[in-house]
Design a protein around this motif. Structure first.
Motif, PDB file in Angstrom:
ATOM      1  N   VAL A  89      -8.921   0.299 -11.031  1.00 45.24           N
ATOM      2  CA  VAL A  89      -7.600   0.032 -11.590  1.00 45.24           C
ATOM      3  C   VAL A  89      -6.761  -0.725 -10.555  1.00 45.24           C
ATOM      4  O   VAL A  89      -6.979  -0.587  -9.356  1.00 45.24           O
ATOM      5  CB  VAL A  89      -6.884   1.352 -11.989  1.00 45.24           C
ATOM      6  CG1 VAL A  89      -6.541   2.202 -10.778  1.00 45.24           C
ATOM      7  CG2 VAL A  89      -5.644   1.093 -12.825  1.00 45.24           C
ATOM      8  N   GLY A  90      -5.833  -1.536 -11.031  1.00 49.40           N
ATOM      9  CA  GLY A  90      -4.938  -2.203 -10.086  1.00 49.40           C
ATOM     10  C   GLY A  90      -3.887  -3.007 -10.813  1.00 49.40           C
ATOM     11  O   GLY A  90      -4.155  -3.616 -11.848  1.00 49.40           O
ATOM     12  N   VAL A 124      -7.200   1.110  -1.916  1.00 48.62           N
ATOM     13  CA  VAL A 124      -7.316   0.120  -0.837  1.00 48.62           C
ATOM     14  C   VAL A 124      -6.046  -0.724  -0.784  1.00 48.62           C
ATOM     15  O   VAL A 124      -5.728  -1.442  -1.744  1.00 48.62           O
ATOM     16  CB  VAL A 124      -8.542  -0.805  -1.066  1.00 48.62           C
ATOM     17  CG1 VAL A 124      -8.676  -1.800   0.078  1.00 48.62           C
ATOM     18  CG2 VAL A 124      -9.818   0.012  -1.211  1.00 48.62           C
ATOM     19  N   GLU A 125      -5.331  -0.651   0.331  1.00 48.74           N
ATOM     20  CA  GLU A 125      -4.042  -1.351   0.470  1.00 48.74           C
ATOM     21  C   GLU A 125      -4.064  -2.187   1.752  1.00 48.74           C
ATOM     22  O   GLU A 125      -4.438  -1.714   2.810  1.00 48.74           O
ATOM     23  CB  GLU A 125      -2.906  -0.308   0.504  1.00 48.74           C
ATOM     24  CG  GLU A 125      -1.533  -0.817   0.871  1.00 48.74           C
ATOM     25  CD  GLU A 125      -1.008  -1.928  -0.045  1.00 48.74           C
ATOM     26  OE1 GLU A 125      -0.926  -1.731  -1.260  1.00 48.74           O
ATOM     27  OE2 GLU A 125      -0.672  -3.010   0.492  1.00 48.74           O
ATOM     28  N   GLU A 131      -8.583   2.279  -6.652  1.00 49.49           N
ATOM     29  CA  GLU A 131      -7.344   1.553  -6.952  1.00 49.49           C
ATOM     30  C   GLU A 131      -7.165   0.403  -5.963  1.00 49.49           C
ATOM     31  O   GLU A 131      -7.262   0.584  -4.747  1.00 49.49           O
ATOM     32  CB  GLU A 131      -6.112   2.479  -6.892  1.00 49.49           C
ATOM     33  CG  GLU A 131      -4.866   1.714  -7.340  1.00 49.49           C
ATOM     34  CD  GLU A 131      -3.547   2.486  -7.273  1.00 49.49           C
ATOM     35  OE1 GLU A 131      -3.534   3.644  -6.839  1.00 49.49           O
ATOM     36  OE2 GLU A 131      -2.527   1.869  -7.650  1.00 49.49           O
ATOM     37  N   ILE A 132      -6.852  -0.771  -6.512  1.00 48.97           N
ATOM     38  CA  ILE A 132      -6.632  -1.953  -5.668  1.00 48.97           C
ATOM     39  C   ILE A 132      -5.127  -2.138  -5.508  1.00 48.97           C
ATOM     40  O   ILE A 132      -4.402  -2.262  -6.499  1.00 48.97           O
ATOM     41  CB  ILE A 132      -7.240  -3.215  -6.320  1.00 48.97           C
ATOM     42  CG1 ILE A 132      -8.713  -3.000  -6.633  1.00 48.97           C
ATOM     43  CG2 ILE A 132      -7.041  -4.436  -5.419  1.00 48.97           C
ATOM     44  CD1 ILE A 132      -9.320  -4.057  -7.549  1.00 48.97           C
ATOM     45  N   GLY A 133      -4.629  -2.151  -4.273  1.00 47.11           N
ATOM     46  CA  GLY A 133      -3.210  -2.399  -4.006  1.00 47.11           C
ATOM     47  C   GLY A 133      -2.284  -1.319  -4.544  1.00 47.11           C
ATOM     48  O   GLY A 133      -1.488  -1.575  -5.457  1.00 47.11           O
ATOM     49  N   THR A 142      -7.841   9.252  -1.147  1.00 50.32           N
ATOM     50  CA  THR A 142      -8.231   8.678   0.148  1.00 50.32           C
ATOM     51  C   THR A 142      -7.614   7.290   0.220  1.00 50.32           C
ATOM     52  O   THR A 142      -7.788   6.490  -0.711  1.00 50.32           O
ATOM     53  CB  THR A 142      -9.769   8.540   0.260  1.00 50.32           C
ATOM     54  OG1 THR A 142     -10.339   9.827   0.021  1.00 50.32           O
ATOM     55  CG2 THR A 142     -10.189   8.027   1.620  1.00 50.32           C
ATOM     56  N   VAL A 143      -6.876   7.033   1.296  1.00 51.60           N
ATOM     57  CA  VAL A 143      -6.253   5.718   1.456  1.00 51.60           C
ATOM     58  C   VAL A 143      -7.096   4.908   2.447  1.00 51.60           C
ATOM     59  O   VAL A 143      -7.409   5.381   3.537  1.00 51.60           O
ATOM     60  CB  VAL A 143      -4.809   5.874   1.992  1.00 51.60           C
ATOM     61  CG1 VAL A 143      -4.171   4.511   2.209  1.00 51.60           C
ATOM     62  CG2 VAL A 143      -3.969   6.709   1.035  1.00 51.60           C
ATOM     63  N   VAL A 144      -7.454   3.703   2.025  1.00 54.37           N
ATOM     64  CA  VAL A 144      -8.232   2.812   2.902  1.00 54.37           C
ATOM     65  C   VAL A 144      -7.356   1.608   3.213  1.00 54.37           C
ATOM     66  O   VAL A 144      -6.836   0.964   2.300  1.00 54.37           O
ATOM     67  CB  VAL A 144      -9.535   2.341   2.195  1.00 54.37           C
ATOM     68  CG1 VAL A 144     -10.291   1.332   3.047  1.00 54.37           C
ATOM     69  CG2 VAL A 144     -10.422   3.531   1.848  1.00 54.37           C
TER      70      VAL A 144
END
Ligand code: SAM
Length: 293
Positions: free
Chosen positions: A123-124, A74-75, A52-54, A95-97
């Motif tokens: 997805v994003g 990824v945030e 997931e993007i953002g 998992t948060v990156v």
């Protein structure tokens, strides 16, 4: 489930963590659970591995997790990664990156977090200011991705879906159709975000192709030709190419177009992917032959 995607819950979370939204990073959060659920449904099935993007405060993330998908999110904003880690601390599926998605090495990210050799879903709800660079980055790794479900400004989706000869048709259309089959999932009104952005949105699903849709002998040259054709949309393809593609003169360009069966008086915006591929491949053969003589 937290039911994050609602106006009241979103306000409550932002207040609790004392977060003032940052316009620069496109922080407009989804506040309609049906839309978040619809995007999750279009993205993944149980057991899928999702990038997931953002993720923001997790409005969409929780619906991805509810579908029993494994999610790597990824945030860029460290304040939001802290919120996500605390809110989803019981989920071993997330998992948060922390970081800028554009700086991520996707092959490395895949190796670290996903099953070897398995294609991922992406997805994003994209930050609008970086939609094109994100698409370019994803297409650079298209062989590792099976599909990407992305929310973007409605006008950008229209450019992606455009037909040759229309004013929306351009390099972005060609890039997307080269690597994927895009389809519109649904439109989303600006009223479904907090705070509401100035534009409406569209969710587009890109089914990545296992190989590009047309065969080209030189990919760099193909995209150079495409850019030249659209940078000077009002010119004939002959004039656009002979002025913009390095070392091409009028005589050679006319010859290449003739070999490719393209009318030199046409405008670039009327050409489709197979026309651009034909020009590229004839140019490669012609220039090789010319060097030999
Ligand atoms: N997914 C959430 C939702 O649907 O409510 C948030 C979407 S919001 C439009 C975009 C999110 O992307 C924000 O959380 C923002 O901080 C984050 N973001 C902006 N630029 C980014 C970048 N370059 N890399 C990663 N995240 C980014």
């Amino acid at each position: 489930m937290y039911k994050i995607a609602s106006p009241s819950k979103t306000r409550e979370i932002l207040k609790k963590y004392n977060i003032k939204l940052n316009k620069r990073w496109g922080q407009n959060f989804l506040v309609d659970p049906r839309i978040a659920e619809g995007i999750a449904e279009a993205t993944c099935d149980a057991g899928d591995e999702v990038l997931e993007i953002g993720p923001g405060i997790g409005s969409l993330t929780e619906f991805l997790l509810a579908r029993s998908c494994r999610v790597v999110a990824v945030e860029i904003d460290p304040r939001l990664t802290a919120v996500l880690i605390e809110m989803f601390e019981n989920s071993d599926q997330l998992t948060v990156v922390e970081g800028d998605f554009l700086d991520q090495d996707l092959a490395e990210l895949h190796e670290k977090h996903f099953s070897p050799g398995r294609k991922i879903k992406v997805v994003g709800n994209l930050p609008y200011y970086v939609t094109s660079p994100i698409l370019i980055k994803l297409f650079g790794s298209y062989q590792q991705i099976s599909a990407a479900t992305l929310m973007m400004q409605k006008e950008v989706a229209e450019r992606i879906m455009a037909q040759p000869g229309t004013k929306e048709y351009g390099s972005l259309t060609v890039l997307c159709r080269y690597y994927s089959e895009p389809e519109i999932i649904f439109n989303v009104s600006r009223r479904n975000f907090f705070p509401p952005p100035e534009v409406d949105s569209t969710v587009v699903r890109f089914k990545m192709l296992s190989r590009p849709s047309v065969m080209v002998l030189d990919e760099d040259l193909f995209f150079k030709i495409v850019r030249a054709a659209f940078n000077q949309r009002r010119k004939t393809i002959l004039n656009a190419l002979e002025k913009s593609v390095e070392n091409w003169n009028k005589k050679d360009t006319a010859h290449i177009l003739k070999l490719a069966g393209i009318d030199p008086m046409m405008r670039g915006e009327a050409l489709d992917l197979s026309d651009f591929a034909a020009i590229t491949n004839c140019a490669v053969e012609f220039l090789k032959e010319k060097l030999r003589n």
